[in-house]
Each structure stands twice: as structure tokens, then as C-alpha cells.
Scaffold this motif. Structure first.
Motif, PDB file in Angstrom:
ATOM      1  N   UNK A  39      58.005 -53.846 -22.450  1.00  0.00           N
ATOM      2  CA  UNK A  39      59.153 -52.964 -22.295  1.00  0.00           C
ATOM      3  C   UNK A  39      59.101 -51.776 -23.245  1.00  0.00           C
ATOM      4  N   UNK A  40      57.977 -51.590 -23.896  1.00  0.00           N
ATOM      5  CA  UNK A  40      57.862 -50.509 -24.880  1.00  0.00           C
ATOM      6  C   UNK A  40      56.738 -49.525 -24.581  1.00  0.00           C
ATOM      7  N   UNK A  41      55.598 -50.023 -24.083  1.00  0.00           N
ATOM      8  CA  UNK A  41      54.381 -49.220 -24.081  1.00  0.00           C
ATOM      9  C   UNK A  41      54.478 -47.972 -23.209  1.00  0.00           C
ATOM     10  N   UNK A  42      55.014 -48.087 -21.991  1.00  0.00           N
ATOM     11  CA  UNK A  42      55.038 -46.923 -21.105  1.00  0.00           C
ATOM     12  C   UNK A  42      55.989 -45.861 -21.622  1.00  0.00           C
ATOM     13  N   UNK A  43      57.159 -46.287 -22.094  1.00  0.00           N
ATOM     14  CA  UNK A  43      58.106 -45.340 -22.676  1.00  0.00           C
ATOM     15  C   UNK A  43      57.498 -44.674 -23.911  1.00  0.00           C
ATOM     16  N   UNK A  44      56.852 -45.454 -24.761  1.00  0.00           N
ATOM     17  CA  UNK A  44      56.226 -44.903 -25.968  1.00  0.00           C
ATOM     18  C   UNK A  44      55.099 -43.938 -25.613  1.00  0.00           C
ATOM     19  N   UNK A  45      54.336 -44.272 -24.580  1.00  0.00           N
ATOM     20  CA  UNK A  45      53.225 -43.413 -24.152  1.00  0.00           C
ATOM     21  C   UNK A  45      53.740 -42.051 -23.687  1.00  0.00           C
ATOM     22  N   UNK A  46      54.787 -42.056 -22.873  1.00  0.00           N
ATOM     23  CA  UNK A  46      55.361 -40.798 -22.383  1.00  0.00           C
ATOM     24  C   UNK A  46      55.917 -39.977 -23.546  1.00  0.00           C
ATOM     25  N   UNK A  47      56.599 -40.621 -24.462  1.00  0.00           N
ATOM     26  CA  UNK A  47      57.173 -39.902 -25.609  1.00  0.00           C
ATOM     27  C   UNK A  47      56.080 -39.344 -26.518  1.00  0.00           C
TER      28      UNK A  47
END
Length: 236
Positions: A92-100
Motif C-alpha cells: 500500500x506504499x510503493x506505487x504512491x511513493x514511486x509516483x511522488x
């Protein structure tokens, strides 16, 4: 800090029933703060976005991608409304972190409760490189196993000063001694990366009448010794 957005990698449903003493991670009680956030100051508002409710897409995200895309997009649409984001687990973190990281933004701060050593502690490329890039936008980590720090030091040195060890806790108001008759058994709980075969072989050699209860596996495809009992996986 006034508003918190929490991303979790399981389903959460609203419930009016107030009979449950335990605030389960799967239940959002109406008029109550979610999960352990009930212990936070009253003025802090907490919203939660769970994993996708679309069955086919959810299956792909969980079993193929191993991270949640729809959840991340839901969060991106409303980030400006929150003071901090908390992701429970890398899924629940990696994709959001990648985009940011691509956007070069760290506002609002993104905190990860890292229950699986980010990418399961793996060090193979290119997976590791993707995680190293994504974690550039993360403001902090909370981890429950002290051994995880060795992985951070080796592969994510820029996170070391942002990582904080917090032992895994329980709701002590719910999990307290009860006046019940004592039972004699050994309990093993878990459903991933468990060597049940070795456990059962060891149990069969100690010559005890104490029962062994294993919670987690669907089936082991072996003949169980006497006094060994299997309870399939149960949700969190």
C-alpha cells in the motif's frame, strides 16, 4: 497534525455493531476513529482507504503486481486534504511513493509501517532499484523487527535516520487474562514463509501428550501425527 490518511492492504468495512470490544483492522466503527488511532488525540481526524473492491483487478494487484494501483490513485486525488499519509505495508506504499518520487514531492509526509522489510528483504535487481527510487519520497519508516535495520543500512542507507523501531503491540484492553480453564497445547500461527514440516517432525520426536495446533496452512499434504491439528488461514 489534524488529518491523517491511512492506506491498508486489506478490506475495511463499516459497521454499526458496537458489541465488538476489539477494534479490528477490518472494521471501521461508525463514530469511532479507525483501529489503534482511537488512542490518538481526539482532535486528530483519521480516514482510511483499503485495497481495491474490484474482484478481478484486486486479484491482479495482489497476486501479480503485488502492489495496489487503484488505492494509490484514490489517495493522490485527495492528498492536499491531509497533513500526513500512513501506509501499512509496502503493497500500500510503493506505487504512491514511486509516483511522488517522480513528481519530486514529499508533502504531505508519507510514513510507512514496514511489516515486510519493504520488498520482503529481497536484493535482486531491478526490483531493488525501483524500491530505492520510490523510497526517496518517503519521510519515515516504522518497523517491528530489529533485524530489519541491517537491510536498511545495506540497501537504503538514506532511510536509516528516518527509521524507528516500535515493537509490535496489542490492544491490552481486549487481550487480558480471562478466568477460563487452562489448556495444554502448543500454538503456531502464520501462513507465509513457515516450515511446518520441520515443526511437525520436531514435535513428533519429543514424545509429549501436549497438542500442537497450527493456524494458517490450507493443507500440508502429509499424514499428521496424533495430537497435531490444523486450522486454515483466518483473516487478520
Amino acid at each position: 497534525m489534524r488529518k491523517v490518511l491511512v492506506l491498508v492492504n486489506w478490506d475495511v468495512h463499516k459497521e454499526n455493531n458496537q458489541n465488538h470490544l476489539l477494534q479490528s483492522p477490518n472494521i471501521l466503527k461508525r463514530d469511532q476513529k479507525y483501529w489503534f488511532f482511537k488512542y490518538w488525540p481526539e482532535e486528530v481526524e483519521v480516514d482510511v482507504i483499503d485495497s481495491s473492491e474490484l474482484p478481478f483487478i484486486h486479484t491482479i494487484e495482489k497476486n501479480v503486481l503485488r502492489f495496489y494501483v487503484i488505492q494509490a490513485f484514490k489517495a493522490l486525488l485527495k492528498l492536499n486534504k491531509y497533513d500526513v499519509i500512513i501506509s501499512h505495508g509496502a503493497q500500500s506504499a510503493i506505487f504512491l511513493a514511486f509516483i511522488r518520487s517522480i513528481l519530486g514531492t514529499k508533502d504531505p509526509p508519507h510514513i510507512i509501517i514496514d511489516v515486510g522489510c519493504l520488498n520482503g528483504g529481497r536484493s535482486k535487481q531491478p526490483e531493488l532499484a525501483i524500491f530505492q527510487f520510490a523510497m526517496r519520497s518517503v519521510s519515515g519508516l516504522i518497523y517491528h523487527a530489529s533485524s530489519q535495520m541491517e537491510h536498511y543500512e545495506k540497501y537504503f542507507p538514506f532511510l536509516v535516520k528516518k527509521a524507528f523501531f516500535v515493537p509490535f503491540g496489542v490492544d491490552s484492553n481486549f487481550f487480558k487474562p480471562l478466568d477460563v480453564e487452562a489448556e495444554d497445547y502448543i500454538l503456531s500461527v502464520g501462513y507465509k514463509f513457515r516450515d511446518w514440516i520441520t515443526l511437525i517432525k520436531a514435535y513428533s520426536k519429543i514424545g509429549t501428550e501436549t497438542k500442537l495446533k497450527i493456524v494458517g496452512p490450507k493443507n500440508l499434504n502429509i499424514d499428521l501425527p496424533e495430537n497435531v491439528y490444523i486450522q486454515p488461514y483466518v483473516p487478520i
